[in-house]
Design a protein around this motif. Structure first.
Motif, PDB file in Angstrom:
ATOM      1  N   CYS A  64      -1.864  12.522  -3.786  1.00 20.56           N
ATOM      2  CA  CYS A  64      -3.268  12.322  -4.133  1.00 20.56           C
ATOM      3  C   CYS A  64      -3.294  11.471  -5.396  1.00 20.56           C
ATOM      4  O   CYS A  64      -2.696  11.826  -6.408  1.00 20.56           O
ATOM      5  N   ILE A  65      -3.963  10.345  -5.307  1.00 25.41           N
ATOM      6  CA  ILE A  65      -4.092   9.461  -6.469  1.00 25.41           C
ATOM      7  C   ILE A  65      -5.506   9.632  -6.993  1.00 25.41           C
ATOM      8  O   ILE A  65      -6.470   9.330  -6.292  1.00 25.41           O
ATOM      9  N   SER A  66      -5.621  10.140  -8.207  1.00 24.05           N
ATOM     10  CA  SER A  66      -6.946  10.410  -8.753  1.00 24.05           C
ATOM     11  C   SER A  66      -7.049   9.849 -10.164  1.00 24.05           C
ATOM     12  O   SER A  66      -6.045   9.579 -10.818  1.00 24.05           O
ATOM     13  N   PHE A  71      -2.892   0.315  -4.047  1.00 18.28           N
ATOM     14  CA  PHE A  71      -2.942  -0.037  -2.623  1.00 18.28           C
ATOM     15  C   PHE A  71      -3.018  -1.548  -2.436  1.00 18.28           C
ATOM     16  O   PHE A  71      -2.416  -2.098  -1.521  1.00 18.28           O
ATOM     17  N   ASP A  72      -3.759  -2.226  -3.315  1.00 20.75           N
ATOM     18  CA  ASP A  72      -3.806  -3.692  -3.268  1.00 20.75           C
ATOM     19  C   ASP A  72      -2.415  -4.270  -3.470  1.00 20.75           C
ATOM     20  O   ASP A  72      -2.030  -5.240  -2.817  1.00 20.75           O
ATOM     21  N   ALA A  73      -1.647  -3.692  -4.382  1.00 20.92           N
ATOM     22  CA  ALA A  73      -0.288  -4.182  -4.646  1.00 20.92           C
ATOM     23  C   ALA A  73       0.593  -4.020  -3.414  1.00 20.92           C
ATOM     24  O   ALA A  73       1.376  -4.916  -3.080  1.00 20.92           O
ATOM     25  N   MET A  74       0.466  -2.898  -2.715  1.00 21.79           N
ATOM     26  CA  MET A  74       1.273  -2.691  -1.513  1.00 21.79           C
ATOM     27  C   MET A  74       0.916  -3.686  -0.420  1.00 21.79           C
ATOM     28  O   MET A  74       1.812  -4.291   0.187  1.00 21.79           O
ATOM     29  N   THR A  75      -0.375  -3.881  -0.154  1.00 25.66           N
ATOM     30  CA  THR A  75      -0.755  -4.820   0.905  1.00 25.66           C
ATOM     31  C   THR A  75      -0.403  -6.256   0.514  1.00 25.66           C
ATOM     32  O   THR A  75       0.008  -7.046   1.354  1.00 25.66           O
ATOM     33  N   TRP A  76      -0.541  -6.588  -0.768  1.00 21.05           N
ATOM     34  CA  TRP A  76      -0.195  -7.943  -1.205  1.00 21.05           C
ATOM     35  C   TRP A  76       1.300  -8.180  -1.080  1.00 21.05           C
ATOM     36  O   TRP A  76       1.734  -9.240  -0.621  1.00 21.05           O
ATOM     37  N   ALA A  77       2.107  -7.188  -1.465  1.00 19.57           N
ATOM     38  CA  ALA A  77       3.564  -7.332  -1.343  1.00 19.57           C
ATOM     39  C   ALA A  77       3.963  -7.530   0.118  1.00 19.57           C
ATOM     40  O   ALA A  77       4.776  -8.394   0.437  1.00 19.57           O
ATOM     41  N   LEU A  78       3.387  -6.744   1.005  1.00 14.49           N
ATOM     42  CA  LEU A  78       3.774  -6.797   2.421  1.00 14.49           C
ATOM     43  C   LEU A  78       3.199  -7.998   3.157  1.00 14.49           C
ATOM     44  O   LEU A  78       3.909  -8.656   3.926  1.00 14.49           O
ATOM     45  N   TRP A  79       1.908  -8.279   2.982  1.00 14.07           N
ATOM     46  CA  TRP A  79       1.242  -9.292   3.810  1.00 14.07           C
ATOM     47  C   TRP A  79       0.676 -10.469   3.033  1.00 14.07           C
ATOM     48  O   TRP A  79       0.144 -11.406   3.622  1.00 14.07           O
ATOM     49  N   GLY A  80       0.721 -10.426   1.701  1.00 10.51           N
ATOM     50  CA  GLY A  80       0.168 -11.530   0.916  1.00 10.51           C
ATOM     51  C   GLY A  80      -1.343 -11.496   0.834  1.00 10.51           C
ATOM     52  O   GLY A  80      -1.963 -12.484   0.467  1.00 10.51           O
ATOM     53  N   ILE A  81      -1.938 -10.354   1.165  1.00 11.80           N
ATOM     54  CA  ILE A  81      -3.392 -10.211   1.166  1.00 11.80           C
ATOM     55  C   ILE A  81      -3.761  -8.920   0.440  1.00 11.80           C
ATOM     56  O   ILE A  81      -3.134  -7.887   0.633  1.00 11.80           O
ATOM     57  N   ALA A  82      -4.775  -9.001  -0.405  1.00 13.25           N
ATOM     58  CA  ALA A  82      -5.336  -7.820  -1.067  1.00 13.25           C
ATOM     59  C   ALA A  82      -6.849  -7.993  -1.088  1.00 13.25           C
ATOM     60  O   ALA A  82      -7.361  -9.053  -0.700  1.00 13.25           O
ATOM     61  N   ARG A  83      -7.552  -6.984  -1.541  1.00 10.39           N
ATOM     62  CA  ARG A  83      -9.018  -7.106  -1.627  1.00 10.39           C
ATOM     63  C   ARG A  83      -9.392  -8.386  -2.364  1.00 10.39           C
ATOM     64  O   ARG A  83      -8.835  -8.695  -3.407  1.00 10.39           O
ATOM     65  N   GLY A  84     -10.324  -9.139  -1.808  1.00 12.33           N
ATOM     66  CA  GLY A  84     -10.795 -10.352  -2.456  1.00 12.33           C
ATOM     67  C   GLY A  84      -9.932 -11.575  -2.214  1.00 12.33           C
ATOM     68  O   GLY A  84     -10.198 -12.633  -2.767  1.00 12.33           O
ATOM     69  N   LEU A  94       7.080   1.673  -6.171  1.00 14.24           N
ATOM     70  CA  LEU A  94       6.216   0.521  -6.358  1.00 14.24           C
ATOM     71  C   LEU A  94       6.318   0.097  -7.809  1.00 14.24           C
ATOM     72  O   LEU A  94       6.166   0.918  -8.714  1.00 14.24           O
ATOM     73  N   GLU A  95       6.610  -1.177  -8.024  1.00 19.60           N
ATOM     74  CA  GLU A  95       6.721  -1.718  -9.380  1.00 19.60           C
ATOM     75  C   GLU A  95       5.712  -2.849  -9.520  1.00 19.60           C
ATOM     76  O   GLU A  95       5.671  -3.751  -8.687  1.00 19.60           O
ATOM     77  N   LEU A  96       4.904  -2.784 -10.570  1.00 18.82           N
ATOM     78  CA  LEU A  96       3.859  -3.783 -10.792  1.00 18.82           C
ATOM     79  C   LEU A  96       3.998  -4.377 -12.184  1.00 18.82           C
ATOM     80  O   LEU A  96       4.218  -3.637 -13.153  1.00 18.82           O
ATOM     81  N   GLU A  97       3.858  -5.680 -12.271  1.00 14.03           N
ATOM     82  CA  GLU A  97       3.875  -6.357 -13.567  1.00 14.03           C
ATOM     83  C   GLU A  97       2.796  -7.424 -13.560  1.00 14.03           C
ATOM     84  O   GLU A  97       2.804  -8.326 -12.713  1.00 14.03           O
ATOM     85  N   ASN A  98       1.847  -7.296 -14.480  1.00 16.93           N
ATOM     86  CA  ASN A  98       0.726  -8.230 -14.607  1.00 16.93           C
ATOM     87  C   ASN A  98      -0.062  -8.368 -13.311  1.00 16.93           C
ATOM     88  O   ASN A  98      -0.582  -9.430 -13.000  1.00 16.93           O
TER      89      ASN A  98
END
Length: 135
Positions: A30-32, A43-56, A6-10
């Motif tokens: 385990c992510i702590s 997790f928001d980044a993964m759902t946004w990448a796949l479906w274009g939707i994240a929390r909010g 997973l790669e995230l920028e801004n």
């Protein structure tokens, strides 16, 4: 589906340069961390990448500008994942002030990453999850 990288920028709390999380070789993770350190953003980044939707956000793109880090012009997420059908890369980006973003899908072949043909469907709600059965 198994996440590989997973790669995230801004994206939300993740800034520049792009930051990478390597899941390769992990069967269980385990992510702590403390509040506000970006655990949920992964997790928001993964759902946004796949479906274009994240929390909010929603399928129409409402709230998507909030995913762009404060002070940045564009958010970008790249997710590499494996399925029984092979390895895939999905890349999504969105610029501040634009109503839509970009979405690219690649399939890993012997020659490297090749763009998958066809047109991506419009964003929709993520599929309903069911309890997986162990292999």
């Amino acid at each position: 589906m198994l996440p590989i990288r997973l790669e995230l920028e801004n994206f939300m709390s993740y800034g520049e340069p792009a930051q990478e999380v390597d899941f390769s070789g992990l069967r269980l993770a385990c992510i702590s961390g403390n509040n506000g350190e970006g655990k949920s953003a992964l997790f928001d980044a993964m759902t946004w990448a796949l479906w274009g939707i994240a929390r909010g956000t929603d399928a129409r793109g409402a709230g998507a500008e909030d995913l762009i880090r404060v002070g940045a012009d564009e958010a970008r997420v790249v997710l590499d994942f494996a399925t029984e059908g092979g390895s895939w890369r999905v890349a999504r980006a969105r610029r501040r002030g634009k109503s839509t973003g970009t979405l690219s899908l690649y399939r890993q072949t012997e020659a490297g990453w090749e763009e998958a043909g066809g047109r991506a469907p419009p964003p929709s709600s993520p599929p309903r999850w069911r309890n997986p059965t162990p292999p």
